[in-house]
Write a protein that holds these residues in place. Sequence first.
Motif, mmCIF file in Angstrom:
data_model
loop_
_atom_site.group_PDB
_atom_site.id
_atom_site.type_symbol
_atom_site.label_atom_id
_atom_site.label_comp_id
_atom_site.label_asym_id
_atom_site.label_seq_id
_atom_site.Cartn_x
_atom_site.Cartn_y
_atom_site.Cartn_z
ATOM 1 N N SER A 162 -7.797 3.535 22.976
ATOM 2 C CA SER A 162 -6.821 4.345 23.702
ATOM 3 C C SER A 162 -6.956 5.807 23.297
ATOM 4 N N ASN A 204 -6.233 1.755 26.819
ATOM 5 C CA ASN A 204 -4.835 1.328 26.793
ATOM 6 C C ASN A 204 -3.873 2.494 26.984
ATOM 7 N N GLY A 258 -2.390 -2.899 28.299
ATOM 8 C CA GLY A 258 -3.348 -3.251 27.263
ATOM 9 C C GLY A 258 -4.573 -3.888 27.894
ATOM 10 N N CYS A 259 -5.719 -3.195 27.851
ATOM 11 C CA CYS A 259 -6.919 -3.731 28.491
ATOM 12 C C CYS A 259 -8.140 -3.707 27.573
#
Length: 223
Positions: A74, A64, A69-70
């Motif tokens: 992050s 991310n 946002g995946c």
Amino acid sequence: MTTAIFSSASAAVIVLDFEGIAPYPNNNDIAISDFYNGGTSGAGLSGVNHGIGFSDNALLICLNSQTVGCSNTSHGGLNPGSEEGGLYFVSGAETFMNVVAGFADGFSFNYTAINNSGIVNVYDGLNGTGNVLATINLATTPSNCSGFNAGFCPFVAIGVQFAGIAQSVGFGGVANQVVFDDITFGSDIVGGDPVPLPGAIPFMITGLAGLRAATRKKKKQSA
């Protein structure tokens, strides 16, 4: 990404940043496969041929950013230029990486593991065979990155020194619970600084950085 040619076991430091393996953002679970081994990833893309291959369960995870946002992972602003992808696995208890030409002196990486600890072993044979040259026990890491909508954040740096020539690494832990990035061959410091001392002692890079800063300050006061 470091693009040094790895022509012998101790010839150069290489850093795998897991960028460009698939378009960004993506839906995760894309096989890294031969992306670093003269072939392609599960997304059909190729990278620099370092002669480094990964087992079938080694997957790309999308990281991310503050606007994308995946996943639940992050860098949280750490390491600009290496913030879009990392290594993880969702099946089995570990995943392997083979370096046929071998590497020496040190090994390091960034990782995040907020719920479960893990373990990384460096072997002198392929596919986790032969002698264990070094073991890195992975403690759980903090989860405190605001603004990135990711529990697995930030990444923590860790490294190890070892004697001998390594040909494979086993990344172990609970599936879907640990993510690795910026894997560095030939140095116990992420990014490729020279190995400072002999031995095989894993340490947190942040602690070493603090020690160096304190030493510089003390020398300045004494001057």
